[in-house]
Scaffold this active site. Sequence first.
Site, short mmCIF file in Angstrom:
data_model
loop_
_atom_site.label_atom_id
_atom_site.label_comp_id
_atom_site.label_asym_id
_atom_site.label_seq_id
_atom_site.Cartn_x
_atom_site.Cartn_y
_atom_site.Cartn_z
N THR A 83 0.86 -1.17 0.00
CA THR A 83 0.00 0.00 0.00
C THR A 83 0.90 1.22 0.00
O THR A 83 1.96 1.22 0.65
CB THR A 83 -0.92 0.04 1.23
OG1 THR A 83 -1.43 1.36 1.43
CG2 THR A 83 -0.19 -0.37 2.50
N CYS A 197 -1.97 5.05 -5.31
CA CYS A 197 -2.76 4.23 -4.40
C CYS A 197 -2.93 2.91 -5.13
O CYS A 197 -3.27 2.89 -6.32
CB CYS A 197 -4.11 4.86 -4.10
SG CYS A 197 -5.18 3.81 -3.09
#
Length: 232
Positions: A83, A197
């Site tokens: 992430t 992202c």
Amino acid sequence: MKTIGLLGGMSWESTVSYYRALNEGVKRALGGLHSARIVLNSVDFAEIETLQKSGDWPATANILSRAAQSVESAGADFLLIGTNTMHKVAPEIQAAISIPLLHIADATAEKLKADGVRHVGLLGTRYTMEQDFYKGRMRDLYEMDVLVPSEDEQAVIHQIIFEELCLGIIRDESRQRYLAIMDRLHERGAEAIILGCTEIALLVEPEHTSIPLYDTTRIHAEEAVRLALMEL
């Protein structure tokens, strides 16, 4: 082949992309029935997301540091945090383990530099776009000029990530809103767009725009495969 450690589940939708990219990369390199050696600790994202919203980053660092230690204990030779946002606590995680941490912003910046791109737009969660742990690292270590959307646009991007993409919801209307924001970054001087992202690549793909896209999940995974296949 080295064993890749992966902290996943943030969200599990993007962790699926990591798992596929790592295994496909090893298969391309070695052929046959080869696949990646991976140790995965997939956390409960609801717990992490609640702490993000409350601003309790030390608590997220504690959770992920323990998860990283379990990955190291299981035999991983190096670690990926699957992430972008949680690289905010990458220093704390690295301090908790003895194996190297492959930073997603470093892998992305190295790819941009190799391609001769210096002015880049950044899409991500609100935390990634507004705080300095990611864009500041790219600026200070790699001399990148990182542009981010306006505050209103950041709110739109953030909402779509958490209310749609993290839940596996892909809507064309949301894609068009992202593309419009990307066009405005391009007009401001961005030569390319970082999909900062890990879920965004589920929504926006190169076929949707003429602006070069840098998918951080793919770049991170490709660098991990390269490291895994280096001689021990």
